[in-house]
Design an enzyme around this catalytic site. Sequence first.
Site, PDB file in Angstrom:
ATOM      1  N   GLU A   1     -15.122  -2.009   2.669  1.00 32.37           N
ATOM      2  CA  GLU A   1     -14.446  -1.691   3.937  1.00 32.37           C
ATOM      3  C   GLU A   1     -15.356  -0.841   4.828  1.00 32.37           C
ATOM      4  O   GLU A   1     -15.415  -1.041   6.044  1.00 32.37           O
ATOM      5  CB  GLU A   1     -13.114  -0.976   3.655  1.00 32.37           C
ATOM      6  CG  GLU A   1     -12.052  -1.933   3.105  1.00 32.37           C
ATOM      7  CD  GLU A   1     -10.978  -1.278   2.237  1.00 32.37           C
ATOM      8  OE1 GLU A   1     -10.065  -1.995   1.811  1.00 32.37           O
ATOM      9  OE2 GLU A   1     -11.061  -0.059   1.951  1.00 32.37           O
TER      10      GLU A   1
ATOM     11  N   VAL B   1      -9.588  11.253  -7.287  1.00 33.96           N
ATOM     12  CA  VAL B   1     -10.462  10.399  -8.112  1.00 33.96           C
ATOM     13  C   VAL B   1      -9.918  10.341  -9.543  1.00 33.96           C
ATOM     14  O   VAL B   1      -9.862   9.266 -10.159  1.00 33.96           O
ATOM     15  CB  VAL B   1     -11.922  10.913  -8.068  1.00 33.96           C
ATOM     16  CG1 VAL B   1     -12.800  10.153  -9.059  1.00 33.96           C
ATOM     17  CG2 VAL B   1     -12.494  10.777  -6.663  1.00 33.96           C
TER      18      VAL B   1
ATOM     19  N   GLY C   1       0.781  -1.243   0.000  1.00 33.48           N
ATOM     20  CA  GLY C   1       0.000   0.000   0.000  1.00 33.48           C
ATOM     21  C   GLY C   1       0.810   1.290   0.000  1.00 33.48           C
ATOM     22  O   GLY C   1       0.771   2.077  -0.938  1.00 33.48           O
TER      23      GLY C   1
ATOM     24  N   ASN D   1       3.221   1.852  -2.911  1.00 32.01           N
ATOM     25  CA  ASN D   1       2.521   2.290  -4.120  1.00 32.01           C
ATOM     26  C   ASN D   1       2.095   3.749  -4.041  1.00 32.01           C
ATOM     27  O   ASN D   1       2.122   4.467  -5.039  1.00 32.01           O
ATOM     28  CB  ASN D   1       1.287   1.415  -4.378  1.00 32.01           C
ATOM     29  CG  ASN D   1       1.645   0.211  -5.212  1.00 32.01           C
ATOM     30  OD1 ASN D   1       2.632   0.238  -5.959  1.00 32.01           O
ATOM     31  ND2 ASN D   1       0.882  -0.845  -5.076  1.00 32.01           N
TER      32      ASN D   1
ATOM     33  N   SER E   1     -14.293   5.354  -1.735  1.00 28.95           N
ATOM     34  CA  SER E   1     -14.159   5.190  -3.185  1.00 28.95           C
ATOM     35  C   SER E   1     -15.197   4.187  -3.671  1.00 28.95           C
ATOM     36  O   SER E   1     -15.524   3.217  -2.981  1.00 28.95           O
ATOM     37  CB  SER E   1     -12.748   4.745  -3.546  1.00 28.95           C
ATOM     38  OG  SER E   1     -12.462   3.508  -2.957  1.00 28.95           O
TER      39      SER E   1
ATOM     40  N   PRO F   1     -11.827   4.331   2.809  1.00 27.48           N
ATOM     41  CA  PRO F   1     -12.322   2.969   2.582  1.00 27.48           C
ATOM     42  C   PRO F   1     -12.885   2.831   1.170  1.00 27.48           C
ATOM     43  O   PRO F   1     -13.166   3.833   0.506  1.00 27.48           O
ATOM     44  CB  PRO F   1     -13.472   2.861   3.591  1.00 27.48           C
ATOM     45  CG  PRO F   1     -14.014   4.271   3.687  1.00 27.48           C
ATOM     46  CD  PRO F   1     -12.835   5.192   3.451  1.00 27.48           C
TER      47      PRO F   1
ATOM     48  N   ASP G   1      -4.544   3.125  -4.244  1.00 26.18           N
ATOM     49  CA  ASP G   1      -3.290   3.749  -3.777  1.00 26.18           C
ATOM     50  C   ASP G   1      -3.022   5.057  -4.528  1.00 26.18           C
ATOM     51  O   ASP G   1      -2.571   6.047  -3.934  1.00 26.18           O
ATOM     52  CB  ASP G   1      -2.105   2.797  -4.002  1.00 26.18           C
ATOM     53  CG  ASP G   1      -2.245   1.507  -3.200  1.00 26.18           C
ATOM     54  OD1 ASP G   1      -2.835   1.570  -2.112  1.00 26.18           O
ATOM     55  OD2 ASP G   1      -1.763   0.466  -3.676  1.00 26.18           O
TER      56      ASP G   1
ATOM     57  N   GLY H   1      -2.071  -3.964 -16.627  1.00 26.73           N
ATOM     58  CA  GLY H   1      -1.214  -4.533 -15.570  1.00 26.73           C
ATOM     59  C   GLY H   1      -1.174  -3.709 -14.309  1.00 26.73           C
ATOM     60  O   GLY H   1      -2.182  -3.163 -13.873  1.00 26.73           O
TER      61      GLY H   1
ATOM     62  N   SER I   1      -1.788  -4.147   4.422  1.00 27.94           N
ATOM     63  CA  SER I   1      -2.095  -5.155   5.435  1.00 27.94           C
ATOM     64  C   SER I   1      -0.962  -5.229   6.468  1.00 27.94           C
ATOM     65  O   SER I   1       0.088  -4.618   6.277  1.00 27.94           O
ATOM     66  CB  SER I   1      -2.250  -6.519   4.764  1.00 27.94           C
ATOM     67  OG  SER I   1      -1.039  -6.860   4.116  1.00 27.94           O
TER      68      SER I   1
END
Length: 315
Positions: free
Chosen positions: A189, A279, A40, A43, A223, A185, A255, A290, A139
């Site tokens: 989430e 956004v 996270g 990135n 989001s 979130p 991210d 990818g 995480s």
Amino acid sequence: MSSIITITPNPCVDKNTTIKGLQPDKKLRCSKPVFEPGGGGINVSRAIQKLQGSSTAIYPAGGHTGVFLNKLLEKENIKSIVINTKDYTRENIMVVDELTNKQYRFCMPGPLLTEDEWQDCLHAIESINDVEYIVASGSLPPGAPVDFFGRIAIIAKNKKAKLVLDTSGEALKYALREGVYLWKPNLSELSFYSGFNEITTDIAFEAAKKIIAGGMAEIIVTSLGAAGAILVTKNIAERFVTPVVQRKSTVGAGDSMVAGIVVSLSKGKNLSEAVSYGVACGTAVTMNPGTELCKLADVEKLYEQMGSINYGDYK
Ligand SMILES: Nc1ncnc2c1ncn2[C@@H]1O[C@H](COP(=O)(O)OP(=O)(O)OP(=O)(O)O)[C@@H](O)[C@H]1O
Ligand SMILES: [Mg+2]
């Protein structure tokens, strides 16, 4: 521009490859892998760089995969503070099946962090002066305490820094218990935290307002994938609508969105402008295949076309 640090307790090296047809029991011949740094906060730092901002990434790394991760980040000129670990940094595997254009993401649990190692991560955050934004994202690896992000929330308060949080599950609950500046979130989430089985946009506004009233976050940006995002504070309830684009891959959308919001805020933009820019960054990611993150030129173009609706009108 004010200073930004990101913290990634469970970074990884992402190994990207493709196959032609996913089948069990057979040897699947893969294309030459492309390796990218991941996790996270890492990135977020990489996306900040693409947006011509700057940040310092703090993360634990160990073994040959850890050395490789450091090299990949050096190549991208990401400033970093590395906490050396005994156990190996994880490697995740991303496979695109070219016959179906579906992507399979195999994510490993991560190395075991010792108490000294996770404490060193916290000390590294504490030791940096004049930080305005701390982005804690991703995480937790095995060994890290479930209240790891909660401890960062306390450090942020002591340093008078603003904590931007993007995590899930129990770790999220412990962080919000301490209170954060901004929580990002997605709908699932938000529904997990609020206890809803299913959550609509209308309910999401109400759920976010309740969490803010409870003092768990000052700002919640939920989001909504292709449907954009909603911003809720004590005084603002606004929905952001993103232009329709041809979606290739959504990896890294969340991210990049966080990166866009934080970079804009650090440049002195107001909250609505920052979320709108975030956004646009998330949507710009989806235009690339990818694991490629957002391109600045796409972000700028999309930002000009962004729409927003005050919740009062929207409802
Ligand atoms: N299919 C899509 N089309 C256009 N924009 C998208 C799409 N998916 C995501 N986005 C953009 O990216 C932002 C974040 O996406 P999303 O809601 O999927 O976050 P997330 O679930 O946290 O993602 P991640 O899997 O990266 O954690 C959205 O607000 C939107 O701007
Ligand atoms: Mg996310």
